[in-house]
Design an enzyme around this catalytic site. Structure first.
Site, PDB file in Angstrom:
ATOM      1  N   GLN A  70      78.810  29.833  51.171  1.00  0.00           N
ATOM      2  CA  GLN A  70      79.772  30.548  50.341  1.00  0.00           C
ATOM      3  C   GLN A  70      79.996  31.979  50.798  1.00  0.00           C
ATOM      4  O   GLN A  70      79.286  32.505  51.652  1.00  0.00           O
ATOM      5  CB  GLN A  70      79.291  30.543  48.896  1.00  0.00           C
ATOM      6  CG  GLN A  70      77.882  31.102  48.737  1.00  0.00           C
ATOM      7  CD  GLN A  70      77.400  31.037  47.292  1.00  0.00           C
ATOM      8  OE1 GLN A  70      77.311  32.070  46.636  1.00  0.00           O
ATOM      9  NE2 GLN A  70      77.120  29.847  46.811  1.00  0.00           N
TER      10      GLN A  70
ATOM     11  N   HIS B 113      81.725  35.870  48.953  1.00  0.00           N
ATOM     12  CA  HIS B 113      82.311  36.508  47.774  1.00  0.00           C
ATOM     13  C   HIS B 113      83.328  37.559  48.210  1.00  0.00           C
ATOM     14  O   HIS B 113      83.158  38.208  49.244  1.00  0.00           O
ATOM     15  CB  HIS B 113      81.228  37.186  46.936  1.00  0.00           C
ATOM     16  CG  HIS B 113      80.107  36.271  46.576  1.00  0.00           C
ATOM     17  ND1 HIS B 113      80.269  35.202  45.738  1.00  0.00           N
ATOM     18  CD2 HIS B 113      78.808  36.250  46.964  1.00  0.00           C
ATOM     19  CE1 HIS B 113      79.111  34.566  45.617  1.00  0.00           C
ATOM     20  NE2 HIS B 113      78.210  35.176  46.356  1.00  0.00           N
TER      21      HIS B 113
ATOM     22  N   GLU C 223      75.611  41.311  46.519  1.00  0.00           N
ATOM     23  CA  GLU C 223      74.345  40.808  45.984  1.00  0.00           C
ATOM     24  C   GLU C 223      73.228  41.096  46.969  1.00  0.00           C
ATOM     25  O   GLU C 223      73.482  41.422  48.138  1.00  0.00           O
ATOM     26  CB  GLU C 223      74.427  39.300  45.715  1.00  0.00           C
ATOM     27  CG  GLU C 223      74.619  38.456  46.968  1.00  0.00           C
ATOM     28  CD  GLU C 223      74.850  36.972  46.649  1.00  0.00           C
ATOM     29  OE1 GLU C 223      75.835  36.662  45.954  1.00  0.00           O
ATOM     30  OE2 GLU C 223      74.061  36.133  47.117  1.00  0.00           O
TER      31      GLU C 223
ATOM     32  N   HIS D 140      77.228  33.222  53.442  1.00  0.00           N
ATOM     33  CA  HIS D 140      75.788  33.097  53.185  1.00  0.00           C
ATOM     34  C   HIS D 140      75.443  31.837  52.416  1.00  0.00           C
ATOM     35  O   HIS D 140      76.300  31.235  51.772  1.00  0.00           O
ATOM     36  CB  HIS D 140      75.280  34.316  52.409  1.00  0.00           C
ATOM     37  CG  HIS D 140      75.902  34.461  51.051  1.00  0.00           C
ATOM     38  ND1 HIS D 140      77.120  35.064  50.882  1.00  0.00           N
ATOM     39  CD2 HIS D 140      75.499  34.083  49.822  1.00  0.00           C
ATOM     40  CE1 HIS D 140      77.437  35.058  49.598  1.00  0.00           C
ATOM     41  NE2 HIS D 140      76.466  34.456  48.923  1.00  0.00           N
TER      42      HIS D 140
ATOM     43  N   ARG E 132      83.580  28.624  48.018  1.00  0.00           N
ATOM     44  CA  ARG E 132      82.731  27.696  48.784  1.00  0.00           C
ATOM     45  C   ARG E 132      83.445  27.213  50.043  1.00  0.00           C
ATOM     46  O   ARG E 132      84.553  26.695  49.979  1.00  0.00           O
ATOM     47  CB  ARG E 132      82.390  26.465  47.927  1.00  0.00           C
ATOM     48  CG  ARG E 132      81.402  26.756  46.851  1.00  0.00           C
ATOM     49  CD  ARG E 132      80.801  25.453  46.278  1.00  0.00           C
ATOM     50  NE  ARG E 132      80.309  25.766  44.947  1.00  0.00           N
ATOM     51  CZ  ARG E 132      80.895  25.384  43.823  1.00  0.00           C
ATOM     52  NH1 ARG E 132      81.942  24.592  43.855  1.00  0.00           N
ATOM     53  NH2 ARG E 132      80.405  25.749  42.664  1.00  0.00           N
TER      54      ARG E 132
END
Ligand code: ZN
Length: 316
Positions: free
Chosen positions: A101, A103, A121, A178, A198
Site C-alpha cells: 500500500q 498513502h 506513519e 510499504h 492498495r
C-alpha cells in the site's frame, strides 16, 4: 488515589481504552502478548489512542470518547486547531502479510478524499519472527517503469524487502510504498487518517470477494524513484532511564523510554501520548502496566515515573 503525593503537574492523565479491528491478516497476539480481550483470532489492529470516527477510543471514567473530549474541551489539548485528535497510535499484529500500500499526502488527500488529511506513519518493531521482513519502497527507476511492473504483476522485482529485528524503527512518508509482513508486531504512530491505496493484496478474498485495490491512485501518489528516509536515533541517559529519540517530522515526535527505578520527565506540549510496552510502575503515583495507553493533557509539566518499564511516547 491511595497515596497522597504532591506532584508539580498542571495536567491530567487520561486513560484510553483501545478499540479493536478484525482483519483477514490479523492474529491473536493482542491477547496473548498484551492481555486484551479481542473480538476473534483475526484481530489485526488495536487502535490504542484515537479520536478518529472509524475507531474513537473511550476514555476511562469520562463516559466520553477521545474524539468527544477533543471537541468539548479543546483546552485540554492546548486549543490546537483541527476538528480531530491529530494522531493515532495503533498496535498491529500481522499473522499474515498486509497489503502492499501507499498513502497520499495532505494535499492529494485534501483534493481527492473529501478534505481528509494524508498519512505519514512510523513503525516501532515490538517483536518479530526470525527472518521477518517489511517492504519499504521499490526498485523502479521511474513512474513508467513502476506502472509497467505493476501491470505485469512483477512484484518480486519491484518491491524492496528489508529484514527486520525487534527494536527497529521506520519512518514511512506519504508516497512511500510499504507493507508490514507476516510474523510482525508493530507499534504505529501516525497522522489521524484512514486513507490507504492498495497496490496488491496477494489475491486475498474476504467473504469470497477480493479486497478492493486502488491502482490508479496508488501509482499517482507513489514517489519514483524511491528515496530512502534516513532517521537518526539520538540516545541519552538520565537518572534511571535511557531515552531514545526515534523521529521528529512535521506531524509528530516519537521517543522510547527504558526505565529501571525512577526518573522525571517534563512535558510542555499540547498533549503527550504514552503506550506502555512492558513492565509495570507508576506515573505520578498512578499504577501503569504493559498494554496501558495514556494521554497527558496540555502543558502537563513534571511527570515522575517509577518502576521497571518500557514505553513509547509521542507529541505533535
Ligand atoms: Zn500504511
Amino acid at each position: 488515589m491511595a497515596k497522597e503525593i504532591k506532584h508539580r503537574s498542571n495536567g491530567e492523565i487520561l486513560r484510553i481504552s483501545p478499540v479493536f479491528r478484525e482483519k483477514p491478516w490479523g492474529g491473536k497476539r493482542l491477547n496473548t502478548v498484551f492481555g486484551y480481550t479481542i473480538p476473534s483470532e483475526y484481530t489485526g489492529e488495536c487502535w490504542a489512542i484515537s479520536g478518529h470516527p472509524d475507531g474513537d477510543c473511550p476514555v476511562a471514567d469520562a463516559g466520553r470518547t477521545l474524539g468527544q473530549i477533543w471537541k468539548e474541551q479543546p483546552e485540554l489539548f492546548g486549543n490546537l486547531p483541527g476538528d480531530i485528535f491529530p494522531l493515532i497510535i495503533k498496535i498491529i499484529d500481522a499473522r499474515e502479510n498486509l497489503s502492499i500500500q501507499v498513502h497520499p499526502d495532505d494535499e492529494y488527500a485534501g483534493i481527492h478524499e473529501k478534505g481528509s488529511p494524508g498519512k505519514t506513519e512510523c513503525w516501532y518493531v515490538l517483536d518479530c519472527e526470525r527472518d521477518a521482513e517489511v517492504i519499504i519502497g521499490h526498485n523502479a527507476s521511474s513512474r513508467e517503469e513502476m506502472k509497467r511492473m505493476v501491470e505485469e504483476g512483477n512484484w518480486s522485482e519491484l518491491l524492496r524487502e528489508i529484514p527486520i529485528r525487534k527494536g527497529d524503527f521506520f519512518q514511512i512518508n506519504p508516497g512511500c510504498l510499504h507493507a508490514i509482513k507476516a510474523g510482525t508486531l508493530i507499534l504505529e504512530t501516525q497522522q489521524s487518517s484512514d486513507v490507504t491505496y492498495r497496490f496488491y493484496d496477494y489475491g486475498r478474498q474476504v467473504d469470497g470477494i477480493p479486497r478492493e485495490l486502488h491502482i490508479p491512485q496508488a501509482l499517482a501518489v507513489t514517489a519514483a524513484p524511491f528515496a530512502a528516509e534516513k532517521t537518526q536515533q539520538k540516545i541519552w541517559q538520565q537518572e534511571g532511564a535511557r531515552i531514545s529519540h526515534l523521529v521528529t517530522c512535521r506531524y509528530y515526535s516519537v521517543y522510547r523510554v527504558e526505565l529501571q527505578g525512577e526518573t522525571k520527565l517534563n512535558f510542555e506540549y499540547p498533549f503527550v501520548c504514552v503506550s506502555i510496552l512492558s513492565g509495570c510502575g507508576t506515573f505520578n503515583g498512578m499504577p501503569v502496566k504493559r498494554g496501558d495507553h495514556l494521554v497527558l493533557t496540555a502543558n502537563f509539566g513534571e511527570l515522575c515515573v517509577s518502576g521497571a518499564l518500557e514505553f513509547i511516547y509521542s507529541h505533535v
